[in-house]
Design a protein around this motif. Sequence first.
Motif, PDB file in Angstrom:
ATOM      1  N   LEU A  47      14.076  27.762  12.227  1.00  0.00           N
ATOM      2  CA  LEU A  47      12.349  28.483  11.898  1.00  0.00           C
ATOM      3  C   LEU A  47      11.985  29.473  12.880  1.00  0.00           C
ATOM      4  CD1 LEU A  47      10.407  29.857   9.289  1.00  0.00           C
ATOM      5  CD2 LEU A  47       9.330  27.278   9.927  1.00  0.00           C
ATOM      6  N   ILE A  48      11.757  28.296  14.778  1.00  0.00           N
ATOM      7  CA  ILE A  48      10.947  29.323  14.837  1.00  0.00           C
ATOM      8  C   ILE A  48      12.087  29.833  15.708  1.00  0.00           C
ATOM      9  CG2 ILE A  48      10.649  28.672  17.554  1.00  0.00           C
ATOM     10  CD1 ILE A  48      10.006  25.473  16.783  1.00  0.00           C
TER      11      ILE A  48
ATOM     12  N   ILE B 161      13.705  32.368  14.566  1.00  0.00           N
ATOM     13  CA  ILE B 161      13.569  33.513  13.324  1.00  0.00           C
ATOM     14  C   ILE B 161      12.523  34.137  13.901  1.00  0.00           C
ATOM     15  CG2 ILE B 161      13.050  34.185  10.973  1.00  0.00           C
ATOM     16  CD1 ILE B 161      15.425  32.398  10.434  1.00  0.00           C
ATOM     17  N   LYS B 162      11.323  33.433  14.339  1.00  0.00           N
ATOM     18  CA  LYS B 162      10.083  33.515  14.619  1.00  0.00           C
ATOM     19  C   LYS B 162      10.253  34.212  16.212  1.00  0.00           C
ATOM     20  CE  LYS B 162       7.290  31.093  11.039  1.00  0.00           C
ATOM     21  NZ  LYS B 162       5.689  30.213  11.804  1.00  0.00           N
ATOM     22  N   LEU B 163      10.818  34.294  17.064  1.00  0.00           N
ATOM     23  CA  LEU B 163      10.793  34.658  17.677  1.00  0.00           C
ATOM     24  C   LEU B 163      12.347  35.332  18.735  1.00  0.00           C
ATOM     25  CD1 LEU B 163      10.491  31.022  20.233  1.00  0.00           C
ATOM     26  CD2 LEU B 163       8.617  33.083  19.479  1.00  0.00           C
ATOM     27  N   ASN B 164      12.574  36.154  17.185  1.00  0.00           N
ATOM     28  CA  ASN B 164      13.803  36.568  17.110  1.00  0.00           C
ATOM     29  C   ASN B 164      14.966  36.720  17.472  1.00  0.00           C
ATOM     30  OD1 ASN B 164      12.331  38.939  15.332  1.00  0.00           O
ATOM     31  ND2 ASN B 164      10.629  39.315  16.803  1.00  0.00           N
TER      32      ASN B 164
ATOM     33  N   ARG C  80      17.335  35.856   9.996  1.00  0.00           N
ATOM     34  CA  ARG C  80      17.462  35.396   8.848  1.00  0.00           C
ATOM     35  C   ARG C  80      18.749  36.002   8.110  1.00  0.00           C
ATOM     36  NH1 ARG C  80      12.952  33.093   4.978  1.00  0.00           N
ATOM     37  NH2 ARG C  80      14.560  31.834   4.019  1.00  0.00           N
TER      38      ARG C  80
ATOM     39  N   GLU D 237      10.504  25.697   5.795  1.00  0.00           N
ATOM     40  CA  GLU D 237       9.595  26.558   5.313  1.00  0.00           C
ATOM     41  C   GLU D 237       8.367  25.661   4.344  1.00  0.00           C
ATOM     42  OE1 GLU D 237      11.334  31.256   5.730  1.00  0.00           O
ATOM     43  OE2 GLU D 237      11.759  29.840   4.327  1.00  0.00           O
TER      44      GLU D 237
ATOM     45  N   GLU E 116       5.789  24.518   6.339  1.00  0.00           N
ATOM     46  CA  GLU E 116       4.249  25.432   6.768  1.00  0.00           C
ATOM     47  C   GLU E 116       3.494  26.007   6.478  1.00  0.00           C
ATOM     48  OE1 GLU E 116       5.231  29.041   9.908  1.00  0.00           O
ATOM     49  OE2 GLU E 116       5.961  26.376  10.295  1.00  0.00           O
TER      50      GLU E 116
ATOM     51  N   ASP F 181      -1.124  31.333   5.611  1.00  0.00           N
ATOM     52  CA  ASP F 181      -2.096  31.837   4.907  1.00  0.00           C
ATOM     53  C   ASP F 181      -3.188  31.894   4.096  1.00  0.00           C
ATOM     54  OD1 ASP F 181      -1.267  32.722   7.873  1.00  0.00           O
ATOM     55  OD2 ASP F 181       0.612  34.617   6.839  1.00  0.00           O
TER      56      ASP F 181
END
Length: 57
Positions: free
Chosen positions: A25-26, A28-31, A35, A50, A53, A56
């Motif tokens: 997950l980290i 992917i978030k940091l590119n 995925r 996920e 997580e 929002d």
Amino acid sequence: MVIESEHLVEHNSYSTEEIAGTILLIAIKLNYIKRENLTAKGEMFLSEAEKYEPGDD
């Protein structure tokens, strides 16, 4: 002193799968990874991570 594995599980430890999902997950978030390049097993780990997580809302 010898620590038994049951002792670790009883005190809020994380499984290997949970740690792997969080790392994915980290990443992917940091590119670092995409995925769509994950294997089925990686996708499963990620989906589980996920769930925990914060949303929002």
